[in-house]
Design a protein around this motif. Structure first.
Motif, PDB file in Angstrom:
ATOM      1  N   ASP A   1      -3.104  11.803  -1.264  1.00 18.47           N
ATOM      2  CA  ASP A   1      -3.615  11.951  -2.632  1.00 18.47           C
ATOM      3  C   ASP A   1      -5.037  11.432  -2.664  1.00 18.47           C
ATOM      4  O   ASP A   1      -5.261  10.231  -2.552  1.00 18.47           O
ATOM      5  N   GLU A   2      -5.978  12.282  -2.812  1.00 20.78           N
ATOM      6  CA  GLU A   2      -7.397  11.901  -2.774  1.00 20.78           C
ATOM      7  C   GLU A   2      -7.917  11.401  -4.115  1.00 20.78           C
ATOM      8  O   GLU A   2      -9.084  11.037  -4.221  1.00 20.78           O
ATOM      9  N   SER A   3      -7.084  11.376  -5.176  1.00 17.79           N
ATOM     10  CA  SER A   3      -7.574  10.991  -6.505  1.00 17.79           C
ATOM     11  C   SER A   3      -7.818   9.513  -6.641  1.00 17.79           C
ATOM     12  O   SER A   3      -7.397   8.710  -5.925  1.00 17.79           O
TER      13      SER A   3
ATOM     14  N   GLY B   1       1.153   3.799  -3.134  1.00 13.13           N
ATOM     15  CA  GLY B   1       0.606   5.129  -2.882  1.00 13.13           C
ATOM     16  C   GLY B   1       1.467   6.224  -3.462  1.00 13.13           C
ATOM     17  O   GLY B   1       0.977   7.294  -3.814  1.00 13.13           O
ATOM     18  N   GLY B   2       2.759   5.971  -3.593  1.00 17.50           N
ATOM     19  CA  GLY B   2       3.676   6.961  -4.149  1.00 17.50           C
ATOM     20  C   GLY B   2       4.079   6.712  -5.585  1.00 17.50           C
ATOM     21  O   GLY B   2       4.856   7.463  -6.159  1.00 17.50           O
TER      22      GLY B   2
ATOM     23  N   SER C   1       0.822  -1.203   0.000  1.00 11.58           N
ATOM     24  CA  SER C   1       0.000   0.000   0.000  1.00 11.58           C
ATOM     25  C   SER C   1       0.861   1.260   0.000  1.00 11.58           C
ATOM     26  O   SER C   1       0.621   2.192  -0.784  1.00 11.58           O
TER      27      SER C   1
ATOM     28  N   ARG D   1      -2.720   5.758  -1.641  1.00 13.53           N
ATOM     29  CA  ARG D   1      -2.903   7.154  -2.076  1.00 13.53           C
ATOM     30  C   ARG D   1      -3.499   7.997  -0.954  1.00 13.53           C
ATOM     31  O   ARG D   1      -3.119   9.141  -0.752  1.00 13.53           O
TER      32      ARG D   1
ATOM     33  N   ASP E   1       3.793   6.382  -9.713  1.00 14.25           N
ATOM     34  CA  ASP E   1       3.090   7.091 -10.782  1.00 14.25           C
ATOM     35  C   ASP E   1       2.216   6.108 -11.574  1.00 14.25           C
ATOM     36  O   ASP E   1       2.309   4.891 -11.405  1.00 14.25           O
ATOM     37  N   GLU E   2       1.378   6.659 -12.429  1.00 19.29           N
ATOM     38  CA  GLU E   2       0.405   5.834 -13.153  1.00 19.29           C
ATOM     39  C   GLU E   2       1.083   4.814 -14.068  1.00 19.29           C
ATOM     40  O   GLU E   2       0.610   3.681 -14.203  1.00 19.29           O
TER      41      GLU E   2
ATOM     42  N   ILE F   1      -3.882   0.181  -3.632  1.00 19.74           N
ATOM     43  CA  ILE F   1      -3.474   1.427  -4.301  1.00 19.74           C
ATOM     44  C   ILE F   1      -4.266   2.591  -3.713  1.00 19.74           C
ATOM     45  O   ILE F   1      -3.702   3.639  -3.368  1.00 19.74           O
ATOM     46  N   THR F   2      -5.565   2.422  -3.585  1.00 19.90           N
ATOM     47  CA  THR F   2      -6.412   3.482  -3.027  1.00 19.90           C
ATOM     48  C   THR F   2      -5.997   3.827  -1.606  1.00 19.90           C
ATOM     49  O   THR F   2      -5.856   5.009  -1.256  1.00 19.90           O
TER      50      THR F   2
END
Length: 167
Positions: free
Chosen positions: A165-167, A127-128, A123, A160, A130-131, A156-157
């Protein structure tokens, strides 16, 4: 930490808590874990013995533990899965030049282990990420551990959210 390059010629990658340092904030760990192909265990053990390293015992998950000259415990993890050779052949490198397992393979390994610490590491690492890296992880997990894809998305959620990161 002992200079593994001076005693080990067998192909390996660093895994475990030390490997996570490339992908997330450092966490405390007392040992050093490496991954090798199970077929190479005899060769590696010979190298360790020749270098005067002390065998400590067998690991419950397969492999063995050794005491290095500086007192560090080296856990040798021996896997036969199809992805291991690819992971060893395509490492990232630590600042001191040692081969470290790539993030997609480390995530796969930790998902297979399914211990609480491993899932927390996944996790935080994701979380850090990139896509592009997340897509690489998704792809590898889809191939070798497809039933974990939904869990991966949840991790992943959570990662983040922990990173703010709330996205």
């Amino acid at each position: 930490m002992s200079d593994l390059r001076s005693i080990i010629q067998t192909p390996f990658v660093i895994v475990g808590g030390i490997a996570t340092r490339l992908y997330m904030p450092e966490r405390m760990t007392d040992d050093l874990d490496i991954l090798i192909l199970a077929d190479n265990s005899g060769r590696l053990y010979g190298e360790l013995e020749q270098a005067g390293r002390e065998w400590v015992g067998e690991l419950m998950i397969g492999g063995s533990s050794w005491r290095l000259s500086d007192g560090t415990i080296l856990n040798v993890r021996e896997f036969e899965q199809a992805w291991v050779a690819e992971a060893i052949a395509n490492p990232n490198f630590s600042p001191d030049g040692l081969p470290v397992i790539g993030l997609p393979y480390l995530v796969l390994m930790k998902l297979q282990a399914s211990r609480v610490q491993d899932l927390a590491d996944v996790s935080r690492m994701l979380g850090g990420a990139d896509e592009e890296m997340l897509n690489s992880v998704r792809s590898l997990v889809g191939v070798y551990l497809s039933d974990a894809s939904e869990d991966l998305e949840s991790l992943i959620t959570l990662g983040r959210l922990e990173m703010g990161d709330e996205s």
